[in-house]
Enzyme design. Structure first.
Site, mmCIF file in Angstrom:
data_model
loop_
_atom_site.group_PDB
_atom_site.id
_atom_site.type_symbol
_atom_site.label_atom_id
_atom_site.label_comp_id
_atom_site.label_asym_id
_atom_site.label_seq_id
_atom_site.Cartn_x
_atom_site.Cartn_y
_atom_site.Cartn_z
ATOM 1 N N CYS A 30 11.474 -0.280 -2.423
ATOM 2 C CA CYS A 30 10.725 0.645 -3.283
ATOM 3 C C CYS A 30 11.750 1.524 -3.991
ATOM 4 O O CYS A 30 12.740 1.007 -4.507
ATOM 5 C CB CYS A 30 9.696 1.447 -2.468
ATOM 6 S SG CYS A 30 10.391 2.491 -1.180
ATOM 7 N N ARG B 202 8.090 4.142 0.873
ATOM 8 C CA ARG B 202 6.869 3.342 0.757
ATOM 9 C C ARG B 202 7.047 1.950 1.353
ATOM 10 O O ARG B 202 6.123 1.389 1.967
ATOM 11 C CB ARG B 202 6.455 3.241 -0.718
ATOM 12 C CG ARG B 202 5.981 4.549 -1.314
ATOM 13 C CD ARG B 202 5.864 4.488 -2.827
ATOM 14 N NE ARG B 202 7.151 4.508 -3.494
ATOM 15 C CZ ARG B 202 7.304 4.463 -4.822
ATOM 16 N NH1 ARG B 202 6.243 4.359 -5.614
ATOM 17 N NH2 ARG B 202 8.502 4.502 -5.353
#
Length: 282
Positions: free
Chosen positions: A237, A242
Site C-alpha cells: 500500500c 492497509r
C-alpha cells in the site's frame, strides 16, 4: 494452560476470546486510536501506538523496525515465547494485521486477529473497561530473531528484479485513485508494473461490525481480477499499514504472501523505479 491450549487460529471471533480474559499467558493488544482506548477497550487489553511498528527513512515511512526498534516493541508488549497474542483495532484490522506481520517476521506465530475488533466486541454486547492494564514484568522475552523475515518480507532491490523479469504477482490494496495516479501520496503517482488492484477495505463488511466478508467471497473477487492462488504474491500500500490486513487475508486464503514494507512511499518517491499509471492490467 499452555499456549496450545488456547487453540486459536490466525483469525478468531469474539466469543472465542471471552473465556480466556485475564489469563496470564494471554496478551490482548489494542491498536485503536488512543481516545477510543481511553474511553473503552476489551478488559485486560494494553494499548499500542502504531509508531512502534514502523521505521521511517527519507523515502520510506513504513519499514520494519531495526533490531533495537523490534526489541523495544517486544519489551513494550511484555511477551514471552509462551504467550499468545490477540490483536485488534477500530478500523477493521489494518494496524492489527501490521503488528501480526511484524511478529511473524520475528518468527513468533502465537498471534491472532480478532475479527471485527472493538466494533464486533461492542456489537456482541461484551464487557469493556476504561482502566489501563498493569502488567507484571515477563522474565523471558520473545527473542529477536529475523530468520523468518525473508519468508514474509521483500525489499526494493529484490522486488525490482522480479518485476523486471515479470516473475511476481503484485496486489496493490490502496484506493483506485492512488493506483491510477490520480491521487499523489509520493513524488510520483501510479502503481508498480503488473500490479492488480483490490482495495483492502473491500474485504470488510461494514454492515457487520467491520468483520471480514466470508473468505470465499474475497477469494472469488481476487480470482476474477486474475490472481493465481497457486503462485506467490506480494502485497503493498502506501506504508504497509492497509496492507497489514491484506497480508492477513492472504495467509487465511493459504496464499504464499510477502509484504513490501517499503511500499509506495519508497517506490513512488524514487525517481528510478518503473511506474505505470491508469487502470489495471488485463
Amino acid at each position: 494452560m499452555t499456549v496450545a491450549a488456547f487453540n486459536f487460529g490466525l483469525l478468531i471471533e469474539t466469543e472465542q476470546l471471552v473465556p480466556y480474559l485475564g489469563h496470564e499467558l494471554l496478551r490482548i493488544v489494542d491498536l485503536s486510536r488512543q481516545s477510543v482506548y481511553e474511553q473503552l477497550h476489551i478488559p485486560h487489553a494494553i494499548h499500542l501506538r502504531p509508531n512502534l511498528l514502523v521505521r521511517q527513512e527519507e523515502q520510506a515511512s513504513g519499514l520494519l523496525p531495526d533490531e533495537d526498534g523490534l526489541h523495544a516493541l517486544i519489551e513494550y508488549l511484555n511477551i514471552s515465547p509462551d504467550h499468545h497474542v490477540v490483536v485488534y483495532d477500530d478500523e477493521g484490522g489494518a494496524w492489527a494485521g501490521r503488528l501480526i506481520w511484524n511478529l511473524h517476521c520475528l518468527g513468533f506465530n502465537n498471534v491472532s486477529l480478532l475479527n471485527g475488533g472493538i466494533h464486533a466486541w461492542l456489537g456482541a454486547g461484551l464487557p469493556t473497561s476504561s482502566e489501563k492494564e498493569s502488567l507484571n514484568k515477563v522474565e523471558k522475552l520473545v527473542p529477536i530473531e529475523l530468520d523468518a523475515e525473508k519468508q514474509y518480507r521483500i525489499e526494493y532491490s529484490e522486488l525490482l528484479e522480479r518485476v523486471e523479469k515479470k516473475a511476481i504477482q503484485l496486489w496493490d490494496c490502496r484506493t483506485i485513485e492512488e493506483y491510477t495516479g490520480q491521487r499523489l501520496a509520493a513524488r510520483r503517482g501510479g502503481h508498480i508494473p503488473n500490479a492488480r488492484h483490490f482495495e483492502w477495505s473491500t474485504a470488510i463488511d461494514r454492515q457487520n461490525h467491520l468483520k471480514l466478508h466470508p473468505l470465499e467471497r474475497t477469494r472469488q473477487r481476487l480470482a476474477q481480477l486474475g490472481f493465481q492462488f497457486d503462485q506467490p504474491v506480494v502485497v503493498y500500500c502506501q506504508s504497509h499499514h492497509r496492507s497489514g490486513l491484506a497480508y492477513i487475508i492472504g495467509r487465511l486464503l493459504g496464499w504464499k504472501i510477502q509484504a513490501y514494507d517499503g511500499a509506495w512511499s519508497e517506490w513512488g518517491n524514487r525517481l528510478d523505479s518503473p511506474i505505470i499509471t491508469g487502470e489495471s492490467p488485463t
